[in-house]
Enzyme design. Structure first.
Site, mmCIF file in Angstrom:
data_model
loop_
_atom_site.group_PDB
_atom_site.id
_atom_site.type_symbol
_atom_site.label_atom_id
_atom_site.label_comp_id
_atom_site.label_asym_id
_atom_site.label_seq_id
_atom_site.Cartn_x
_atom_site.Cartn_y
_atom_site.Cartn_z
ATOM 1 N N HIS A 1 48.771 44.952 44.950
ATOM 2 C CA HIS A 1 47.540 44.213 45.213
ATOM 3 C C HIS A 1 47.356 44.013 46.719
ATOM 4 O O HIS A 1 46.288 44.263 47.267
ATOM 5 C CB HIS A 1 47.578 42.865 44.484
ATOM 6 C CG HIS A 1 46.341 42.050 44.701
ATOM 7 N ND1 HIS A 1 45.171 42.279 44.014
ATOM 8 C CD2 HIS A 1 46.083 41.027 45.549
ATOM 9 C CE1 HIS A 1 44.250 41.429 44.426
ATOM 10 N NE2 HIS A 1 44.776 40.655 45.359
ATOM 11 N N CYS B 1 35.997 34.982 53.584
ATOM 12 C CA CYS B 1 34.836 34.559 52.810
ATOM 13 C C CYS B 1 34.826 35.208 51.432
ATOM 14 O O CYS B 1 34.139 34.761 50.530
ATOM 15 C CB CYS B 1 33.552 34.835 53.568
ATOM 16 S SG CYS B 1 33.430 36.505 54.159
#
Lengths: 469, 267
Positions: free
Chosen positions: A100, A50
């Site tokens: 990342h 989400c």
């Protein structure tokens, strides 16, 4: 060949964009297949939660790789044009992409830094890619490393140790008053959401006895069923205060429901055993002067929020330490990736062969005693011929496969067969890696690839036989 | 030999104190291992020192004040290590170790020569051992009381600082306080009885109301009341913490009084 990530997260895109781009689990397999059908994309993983949608991929060429993945993202949701999407995207390659991924796995990039859900989501995404055979040698290694980095961050920093929600802060405080929540009783006054949530957390942390009172007796009975507790009539709850170790107050009442006298009396009846009161209601339902009663500990919503704020700061502080760990680990994996390049492998292979040849020649020539220069030349020629003939096949194959889809597998294979990294070179990864490998959900071999390489990822003999019935 | 070991112990306890205080004031848990290791080695060295001295003297080394204080310090560290092993409560060391170090330091300041005992007084070590073990109980209760008051104050004033993070839950401290008194009090009682019997043999009277004896009895009575208060009318938590701190202060004063008067329990 490059590792890239293209994606967007809560930091770059509003929920309206994220929810449109999110790929439901049922469609992820299909999406992955589509991703890897683009030319130049060798491996891919799709992480869709989400808070973020990210594609990690191994591509043959950086620029076209970026373009393909972006194209893929735009195609995933037809109502989003590439122009709408672009401003929200970020692109990273190689060390930055790996960094990342490590930061995401370690929950350093999360909305709530240190939350643990993301690691599970990454594992799911990885399993999905494995099941659809879209993750290969490189992403397997990198994602497994990301998972072990996340675990390391979790155990070596306090990033996930403290409460960052008001309802959980109540549990944290309770644990500073009571050493064993299992033998404590909670009295929940009112059916406010925050109160219920705090009660749930307390139960999850061991509290067994729950008393519930609400103005409307039906909802008390309902809640009592839900929490496996005892409903108490609202006009009698004050006489039960002495039985409660923790009082959670969360009602819509506009006046004080619990007064100082009530608590003084309760503490007396409790023979000075501490009582912990949490007032999550606004306006407050517990008279503030209760805080001056000895052995009563009152906290209101502001206190809890202050605690949460402090914990956030502490997490940020720990996050800095975690960032340093991530940096180190990126360095380690960068080393490994470099070793996968073909040219250095060929050079290493030649050197290794030369080294073996030299040492064996020295031994043999020493044993043969005095030889004429001619004889010497013959022996040396023999050694060189064997070495060169033996190496010819592997070298030609390595060069030929350098740019093929399975190229890295061949390089990895060569490095292991000929022990080019020495026994210790890959040691820092090994423990975590081996453990991870044991619970691999699926074999890693793509049918189209050379099946002999399957064993490279699974050194244990059982695994190989499993795959080859 | 025993002197070297005592000095080593003292240095190690000092190091343990420093490490444990640093541990207390820093967020990281990293120092706990070092602190514990130093304390553990110190304890081994202390045990060796006591054992050597015992062999040298030919009896339990508990006849002078110096020895009594050293034994007190040893038993205190022993109790800490016991609690540590059971509850992993490193922070207790930050409070116990300074106390153990100070006791050992004060022991070092006292004369080391062993008073020549009359044969009838050879049993005096029973009195000293039991009283000292009782005192160790009160010392632990004192430490638990201090920790309780600090944590109580921090919770009340909502200062969630490093100390708050490090200190154990309130009810753990209260239980520790209770257990320490429940264990220490009977030991002191037995110690006083043993002392009275020794005195009867030595002097022909159980009690002659000298100031130390009076103080000792007052201390005993005080802890009796504290213990009864806890068991019957709920003198626990904050009140118990205050009372046990006051009680231990009384014990220390008694000791100082006896030492300043210049004679130990053996005379």
């Amino acid at each position: 060949m490059n590792i890239i990530v293209v994606g967007l997260s809560h930091k770059t895109a509003p929920i309206e964009i994220r929810e449109r781009l999110a790929v439901p689990e049922s469609r992820q397999g299909e999406a992955l297949s589509r991703l890897c059908s683009y030319p130049g994309i060798r491996e891919g993983i799709l992480l869709s939660t989400c808070n973020r949608v990210e594609v990690y991929a191994v591509v043959e060429q950086l620029e076209s790789g970026y373009a393909r993945v972006q194209e893929f993202l735009a195609d995933t949701h037809l109502s989003l044009s590439s122009e709408q999407l672009t401003p929200h995207l970020y692109w990273h390659a190689d060390d930055h992409a790996i960094g990342h991924l490590f930061r995401v796995a370690a929950s350093l990039d999360s909305m709530i830094v240190g939350e643990s859900q993301i690691l599970g989501q990454l594992k799911d995404a990885f399993e999905m890619a494995l099941a659809h055979k879209r993750s290969g040698v490189i992403l397997n290694k990198v994602v497994k490393k990301a998972i072990s980095v996340a675990k390391r961050v979790r155990t070596e920093t306090k990033i996930a140790e403290t409460a960052v929600s008001v309802s959980y802060a109540a549990v944290e405080l309770a644990k500073k008053i009571f050493s064993n929540l299992g033998e404590k009783t909670v009295l929940l006054v009112g059916a406010g959401e925050m109160g219920k949530l705090a009660a749930k957390h307390l139960i999850a942390n061991g509290v067994q006895r729950v008393m519930i009172t609400t103005r409307d007796s039906h909802s008390a009975i309902d809640l009592a069923k839900r929490f496996n507790g005892v409903p108490i009539p609202f006009d009698e709850f004050r006489s039960e205060l002495a039985a409660a170790d923790i009082v959670l107050c969360s009602t819509g009442a506009s006046q004080y429901l619990i007064r100082t006298e009530d608590i003084q009396k309760a503490v007396r009846q409790r023979m000075n055993r501490p009582i912990f009161l949490i007032d999550i209601s606004v306006p407050r339902n517990i008279e503030p002067s209760v805080k001056d009663v000895d052995n009563a500990f009152l906290f209101d919503i502001d206190d809890l929020e202050m605690r949460v704020e402090q914990n956030r700061e502490e997490r940020q502080h720990e996050a800095l330490r975690a960032e340093r760990m991530v940096k180190d680990e990126v360095g380690v994996i960068g080393q490994w990736l470099k070793s996968l390049e073909v040219i250095p492998t060929i050079v290493a292979l030649r050197n290794r062969a030369e080294e073996i040849k030299r040492s064996e020649l020295d031994k043999t020539l020493g044993r043969l005693g005095s030889l004429s220069p001619e004889e010497r030349g013959v022996v040396e020629g023999l050694a060189s011929a064997i070495v060169n003939k033996l190496l010819h096949g592997p070298l030609v194959t390595l060069k030929a496969e350098a740019h093929s889809a399975g190229g890295t597998m061949f390089v990895e294979a060569a490095r292991r067969f000929f022990n080019l990294d020495g026994v210790t070179a890959s040691a820092p990864l090994d423990d975590a890696e081996r453990a991870d490998r044991l619970d691999d959900p699926a074999p890693l071999v793509t049918p189209g690839r050379v099946s002999g390489c399957a064993g490279l990822e699974h050194q244990s003999p059982q695994k190989t036989t499993d795959e080859d019935p | 030999m025993s002197v070297t070991l005592f000095m080593t112990t003292m240095v190690l306890y000092l190091a343990g104190t420093v490490f444990f205080l640093a541990y207390l004031l820093r967020r990281s848990e990293a120092l706990s291992k070092v602190s514990l290791a130093v304390t553990g080695i110190g304890f081994v060295s202390h045990t060796a020192a006591l054992a050597t001295r015992m062999m040298a003297e030919g009896h339990v080394p508990l006849t002078s004040f110096y020895e009594a204080m050293s034994f007190f310090s040893w038993a205190l560290v022993l109790v800490f290590l016991g609690v540590e092993i059971r509850h992993r409560m490193h922070v207790l060391g930050s409070f116990i170790l300074p106390l153990a170090f100070l006791s050992l330091l004060s022991a070092a300041a006292l004369p080391k020569e062993v008073p020549t005992l009359e044969p009838v007084l050879r049993t005096v070590w029973v009195h000293v051992t039991l009283s000292m073990l009782g005192t160790v109980g009160f010392a632990v209760a004192f430490v638990a009381g201090i920790m309780y008051l600090i944590q109580d104050g921090l919770l009340k004033s909502k200062r969630f600082n490093v100390l708050y993070a490090k200190l154990p839950p309130l009810d753990f401290l209260d239980k520790l306080n209770q257990q320490a008194i429940v264990t220490g009090f009977p030991l002191l009682t037995l110690g006083i009885i043993a002392g009275a019997i020794s005195a009867e043999f030595a002097r022909g009277s159980y009690l002659n109301w000298n100031p130390e004896q009076t103080w000792a009895l007052a201390t005993w009575l005080f802890y009796f009341v504290v213990l009864m208060g806890r068991l019957t009318v709920g003198w626990r938590a904050k009140r118990a913490a205050y009372l046990t701190i006051i009680g231990f202060a009384g014990v220390v004063l008694t000791f100082i009084g006896v030492v300043l008067k210049g004679h130990g329990p053996v005379t």
